[in-house]
Design a protein around this motif. Structure first.
Motif: not given
Length: 165
Positions: A78-82, A84-94
């Motif tokens: 989320n921090a990297r996406a913010e 880079a001003n792009v929408e963040p990828v959602t990580i699924e919990v294993p």
């Protein structure tokens, strides 16, 4: 007639007393072994329960660690996406796989059965609807899904069930 009855009873006792004594000695011998076998069975059930509890605790800790790692990775993404001003990828919990619940062998099957139990810790806090001499209303509430009742400690107790063939 009285003399004949006494003689008949004496003969009956003479014939059946050795059998009765033998039956009592066989029962005493069997009871001795049955007591030892029952103690062994109880000890093994307790050891199985302790082992399964430890495995379940380890599974829960692994699941918690996986959730925390996923949350940390998600925060970083989320921090990297913010930045880079792009929408963040959602990580699924294993998902940590659950343990096998049944063990089948030629001799039978064993499994763990969960039973919700309770004990009253403070009768003054128990709601009036549960203040009955019988446990029936509290048991029904627990079976319906209640896990918190003021003044009552509700907990899950597991017993090892073994069915032989």
């Amino acid at each position: 007639a009285k003399k004949l009855a006494k003689a008949l009873d004496g003969d009956r006792k003479a014939l059946t007393d050795p059998l009765t004594k033998m039956a009592k000695s066989i029962k005493a011998l069997a009871d001795n072994y049955l007591d030892k076998l029952s103690a062994i069975d109880l000890g093994l059930r307790q050891k199985i329960k302790a082992r399964l509890d430890a495995q379940e605790m380890a599974r829960r800790e692994a699941e918690k660690a996986a959730r925390e790692a996923a949350a940390k990775a998600q925060a970083e993404i989320n921090a990297r996406a913010e930045a880079a001003n792009v929408e963040p990828v959602t990580i699924e919990v294993p998902v940590v796989p659950a343990q096998e619940t049944k063990t089948r062998t030629e001799a039978g099957t064993s499994y763990v059965k969960s039973i919700w139990k309770f004990e009253v810790t403070d009768a003054a806090q128990v709601p009036r609807q549960y203040l009955v001499v019988s446990d029936q209303l509290v048991r029904q509430a627990v079976q319906a899904g209640a896990r918190e009742i003021p003044g009552v400690r509700i907990y899950e107790d597991k017993t090892v069930q073994i069915r032989t063939t």
